[in-house]
Design an enzyme around this catalytic site. Structure first.
Site, PDB file in Angstrom:
ATOM      1  N   HIS A  20      29.600 -12.369  45.704  1.00 35.60           N
ATOM      2  CA  HIS A  20      29.339 -12.030  44.362  1.00 35.60           C
ATOM      3  C   HIS A  20      28.416 -10.760  44.477  1.00 35.60           C
ATOM      4  O   HIS A  20      28.726  -9.939  43.971  1.00 35.60           O
ATOM      5  CB  HIS A  20      28.404 -13.152  43.685  1.00 35.60           C
ATOM      6  CG  HIS A  20      29.069 -14.258  43.262  1.00 35.60           C
ATOM      7  ND1 HIS A  20      28.599 -15.702  43.346  1.00 35.60           N
ATOM      8  CD2 HIS A  20      30.308 -14.463  42.576  1.00 35.60           C
ATOM      9  CE1 HIS A  20      29.443 -16.356  43.085  1.00 35.60           C
ATOM     10  NE2 HIS A  20      30.611 -15.949  42.360  1.00 35.60           N
ATOM     11  N   ARG A  93      40.115 -12.714  44.686  1.00 35.07           N
ATOM     12  CA  ARG A  93      39.917 -12.944  46.252  1.00 35.07           C
ATOM     13  C   ARG A  93      41.237 -13.325  46.846  1.00 35.07           C
ATOM     14  O   ARG A  93      41.781 -12.499  47.781  1.00 35.07           O
ATOM     15  CB  ARG A  93      39.279 -14.348  46.726  1.00 35.07           C
ATOM     16  CG  ARG A  93      37.678 -14.175  46.231  1.00 35.07           C
ATOM     17  CD  ARG A  93      36.976 -15.466  46.287  1.00 35.07           C
ATOM     18  NE  ARG A  93      37.426 -16.230  45.037  1.00 35.07           N
ATOM     19  CZ  ARG A  93      37.017 -17.336  44.905  1.00 35.07           C
ATOM     20  NH1 ARG A  93      36.009 -18.049  45.376  1.00 35.07           N
ATOM     21  NH2 ARG A  93      37.430 -18.012  43.814  1.00 35.07           N
ATOM     22  N   SER A 131      31.604 -20.211  45.571  1.00 33.87           N
ATOM     23  CA  SER A 131      30.359 -21.207  45.392  1.00 33.87           C
ATOM     24  C   SER A 131      30.632 -22.823  45.667  1.00 33.87           C
ATOM     25  O   SER A 131      29.897 -23.399  46.261  1.00 33.87           O
ATOM     26  CB  SER A 131      29.975 -21.112  43.953  1.00 33.87           C
ATOM     27  OG  SER A 131      29.466 -19.922  43.781  1.00 33.87           O
TER      28      SER A 131
END
Ligand code: PNS
Length: 162
Positions: A20, A93, A131
């Site tokens: 991030h 990603r 995350s």
């Protein structure tokens, strides 16, 4: 006068990762002002409260003068309209991210065509971080120090002692 570019980087950020941060760094150079916007009305039970996430992101993004941290409820596109944002920033990603991101971008474009979604490819060294994985690794006693900024690491260690 050239138009001001206001970008929103929305997400759950539970917690913020180095992936991030890389996106915030690169995104902040593309727009005049970048708003990191934490989604409030999530169905999932988060590890960190919105207030904790806000504090961690603020602490980790202090070096960028044009980055603001905020939170929002409801539709992203309505929030974008309230903030006069003309762009939404999202990271991709791997191919697996593409389908859901495409769907979200197309829905958002239909709902508010004047807001353009800009995708940035994750940098190679961060392209595998999420995350969810960070939470799983720390819960199982693994080392996540190379995945998250220091402000997140210290809070993760108190939240998930091992
Ligand atoms: O970090 P995440 O969980 O991938 O972020 C997803 C987020 C917050 C960008 C997305 O769920 C969102 O924009 N939610 C707000 C509700 C909304 O606008 N839904 C319609 C667009 S699909």
């Amino acid at each position: 006068m050239p138009r001001q570019l206001i970008g929103i980087y929305p997400g759950s950020f539970d917690p913020l990762t180095n992936g991030h941060l890389d996106l915030i760094d690169r995104g902040s150079r593309l727009v005049d002002d970048l708003i990191v916007a934490i989604l409030r009305n999530t169905q999932k039970e988060p590890l960190f409260s919105v207030e904790e996430r806000t504090a961690m992101i603020r602490e980790s993004t202090r070096q960028w003068g044009n980055v603001e941290v905020d939170s929002f409820d409801g539709l992203l596109i309505d929030y974008a309209a309230r903030r006069n944002a003309n762009t939404i920033l999202r990271g991709i990603r791997a191919v697996s991210d593409y389908e859901s991101e495409l769907q979200m971008a197309l829905i958002n474009r239909r709902l508010r065509p004047e807001t353009e979604t800009i995708f940035l490819m994750a940098s190679e060294e961060n392209s595998f971080i999420s995350s969810r994985m960070v939470k799983e690794i720390i819960t199982l006693g693994g080392d996540v120090s190379s995945f998250v900024p220091p402000a997140v690491l210290s809070r993760l260690r108190t939240k998930v002692p091992n």
